[in-house]
Design a protein around this motif. Structure first.
Motif, short mmCIF file in Angstrom:
data_model
loop_
_atom_site.label_atom_id
_atom_site.label_comp_id
_atom_site.label_asym_id
_atom_site.label_seq_id
_atom_site.Cartn_x
_atom_site.Cartn_y
_atom_site.Cartn_z
N SER A 49 -4.45 20.57 -3.06
CA SER A 49 -4.74 19.92 -4.34
C SER A 49 -3.65 18.94 -4.76
N THR A 50 -2.42 19.16 -4.34
CA THR A 50 -1.33 18.24 -4.68
C THR A 50 -1.46 16.97 -3.86
N ALA A 51 -1.33 15.81 -4.51
CA ALA A 51 -1.53 14.54 -3.83
C ALA A 51 -0.54 14.36 -2.68
N GLY A 52 0.69 14.81 -2.84
CA GLY A 52 1.69 14.63 -1.79
C GLY A 52 1.46 15.49 -0.58
N ASN A 53 0.75 16.61 -0.73
CA ASN A 53 0.49 17.50 0.40
C ASN A 53 -0.75 17.10 1.20
N GLN A 54 -1.58 16.25 0.66
CA GLN A 54 -2.83 15.89 1.32
C GLN A 54 -2.58 14.94 2.48
N PRO A 55 -3.37 15.06 3.55
CA PRO A 55 -3.21 14.15 4.70
C PRO A 55 -3.81 12.78 4.42
N LEU A 56 -3.67 11.90 5.39
CA LEU A 56 -4.17 10.54 5.22
C LEU A 56 -5.68 10.49 5.08
N SER A 57 -6.40 11.39 5.74
CA SER A 57 -7.85 11.38 5.65
C SER A 57 -8.34 11.60 4.22
N VAL A 58 -7.62 12.43 3.45
CA VAL A 58 -7.97 12.65 2.05
C VAL A 58 -7.39 11.55 1.17
N ALA A 59 -6.17 11.14 1.46
CA ALA A 59 -5.54 10.09 0.66
C ALA A 59 -6.32 8.78 0.73
N LEU A 60 -7.01 8.56 1.83
CA LEU A 60 -7.79 7.32 1.99
C LEU A 60 -8.86 7.19 0.92
N THR A 61 -9.42 8.32 0.48
CA THR A 61 -10.48 8.28 -0.52
C THR A 61 -9.96 7.91 -1.90
N LYS A 62 -8.66 8.01 -2.13
CA LYS A 62 -8.10 7.69 -3.45
C LYS A 62 -8.20 6.20 -3.76
N PHE A 63 -8.35 5.37 -2.73
CA PHE A 63 -8.49 3.94 -2.96
C PHE A 63 -9.92 3.54 -3.28
N TRP A 89 -10.32 -2.39 -1.05
CA TRP A 89 -10.71 -2.39 0.36
C TRP A 89 -9.58 -2.82 1.27
N GLN A 90 -8.70 -3.70 0.81
CA GLN A 90 -7.60 -4.15 1.66
C GLN A 90 -6.68 -2.98 2.01
N TYR A 91 -6.50 -2.05 1.05
CA TYR A 91 -5.67 -0.88 1.32
C TYR A 91 -6.44 0.16 2.16
N VAL A 92 -7.74 0.26 1.95
CA VAL A 92 -8.54 1.16 2.78
C VAL A 92 -8.45 0.75 4.24
N PHE A 93 -8.60 -0.54 4.50
CA PHE A 93 -8.50 -1.03 5.88
C PHE A 93 -7.07 -0.87 6.41
N MET A 140 0.82 -1.22 0.00
CA MET A 140 0.00 0.00 0.00
C MET A 140 0.86 1.27 0.00
N TRP A 141 2.15 1.18 0.39
CA TRP A 141 3.00 2.36 0.41
C TRP A 141 3.50 2.72 -0.98
N SER A 142 3.33 1.85 -1.95
CA SER A 142 3.83 2.12 -3.30
C SER A 142 2.73 2.00 -4.35
N THR A 143 1.48 2.19 -3.96
CA THR A 143 0.38 2.11 -4.91
C THR A 143 0.34 3.35 -5.78
N PRO A 144 -0.18 3.25 -7.00
CA PRO A 144 -0.24 4.44 -7.89
C PRO A 144 -1.34 5.42 -7.52
N GLU A 145 -2.26 5.02 -6.65
CA GLU A 145 -3.37 5.91 -6.32
C GLU A 145 -2.91 7.19 -5.61
N THR A 146 -1.96 7.07 -4.68
CA THR A 146 -1.51 8.22 -3.91
C THR A 146 -0.15 7.93 -3.29
N PRO A 147 0.71 8.94 -3.14
CA PRO A 147 2.01 8.74 -2.46
C PRO A 147 1.81 8.68 -0.95
#
Length: 302
Positions: A245-259, A267-271, A85-92
């Motif tokens: 707006s930049t993916a790298g600046n967003q916190p985990l709460s926003v990055a979670l929605t990218k999955f 869902w495995q990465y969301v959990f 999950m640390w190297s997925t293309p959805e979000t850094p």
């Protein structure tokens, strides 16, 4: 003439059986203890069960989670999900974690630096419209970033601070400051003024009284403010979604929605991300909880 020593009446200590009888009479019946323990375990299970389900889901495959005949326990434990999950293309995700830590820590520090002297002053000094000021402080708690996102966006756009950590630090600090002031105000007001006066007689100034005498006594209030502010900053979503707006600046709460996609959800990465996001908050509470009892009496003795 013979002098006789006065006779002293000896008082026998209470019998051990009497002490034991009085002690046992004050105890709660065993049946009530068992009922309370059972109720406590039920409440604990209700609160812990969602986290347990999230953990089991984080070590399943996508096919196991979406199975028509689902099971709570995974048939195969896929621990590599926590690595992939640390190297997925959805979000850094590593950058999202750093962003969340930086925003939460600095916002909490700003809240403490502003709330402590403000709460001390409002609790120790009488000034015109003091209660009106405190009322306005608590009214600001009714305003949440989700309601003011459009106004916040235009404001920070004028300051050229859109898509920056500084913008989110100021927003989180502003929206959590009122609660911290009110919590610390109640604790400062509970300290007798004689404690401050005794320190001032010994030559201590206001700042020294605040930092060496009063703060250790209101440590439970400071702990409450730290935990509440940090958790609120850690979980903030609405303003971060609009300002950053930049993916790298967003916190985990926003990055979670990218999955969560339109046609497919990992869902495995969301959990997994949800479990990782819980860990720092738990660690913070464990670190601060050790100092909670010591702050109740520290600083009260010269």
């Amino acid at each position: 003439m013979a002098v006789t020593a006065p006779a002293f009446e000896t008082i026998a200590p209470p019998a051990a059986s009497a002490r034991k009888r009085r002690y046992t009479e004050d105890q709660v019946p065993l049946g009530k203890v068992l009922v309370r323990m059972l109720a406590g375990f039920i409440v604990l299970a209700i609160f812990v069960l969602p986290y347990v389900i999230m953990f089991f889901g984080s070590v399943k495959t996508k096919a196991q989670i979406r199975s028509v005949d689902p099971t709570y326990l995974p048939t195969e434990w896929h621990w590599e999900n926590y690595i992939n999950m640390w190297s997925t293309p959805e979000t850094p995700l590593p950058q999202n974690l750093i962003s969340t830590i930086v925003i939460s820590v600095f916002a909490t520090l700003i809240v403490l630096l502003v709330a402590m002297p403000a709460a001390y002053y409002t609790a120790r000094f009488k000034f015109p419209f003091r209660m009106v000021f405190l009322f306005l402080v608590i009214v600001t708690q009714m305003l949440q970033p989700a309601v003011l996102t459009s106004g916040l966006f235009r404001q920070f756009l004028a300051f050229d601070m859109i898509d920056t950590w500084a913008a989110m630090i100021f927003i989180n600090a502003a929206f959590n400051l009122s609660f911290a002031v009110w919590i610390m105000h109640s604790f400062f007001a509970g300290i007798p003024k004689e404690v401050d006066e005794a320190a001032q007689i010994d030559g201590a100034g206001r700042l020294r009284v605040l930092f060496t005498i009063s703060l250790p006594l209101v440590w439970p209030g400071i702990v409450t403010a730290i935990v509440f502010t940090f958790v609120a900053c850690w979980n903030e979503f609405a303003a971060s979604l609009v300002i950053l707006s930049t993916a790298g600046n967003q916190p985990l709460s926003v990055a979670l929605t990218k999955f969560v996609g339109q046609y497919e959800t990992s869902w495995q990465y969301v959990f997994g991300v949800s479990i990782v996001a819980i860990v720092p908050v738990v660690i913070l509470f464990m670190i601060i909880e050790k100092r909670l009892v010591g702050g109740l009496t520290a600083g009260s003795v010269k």
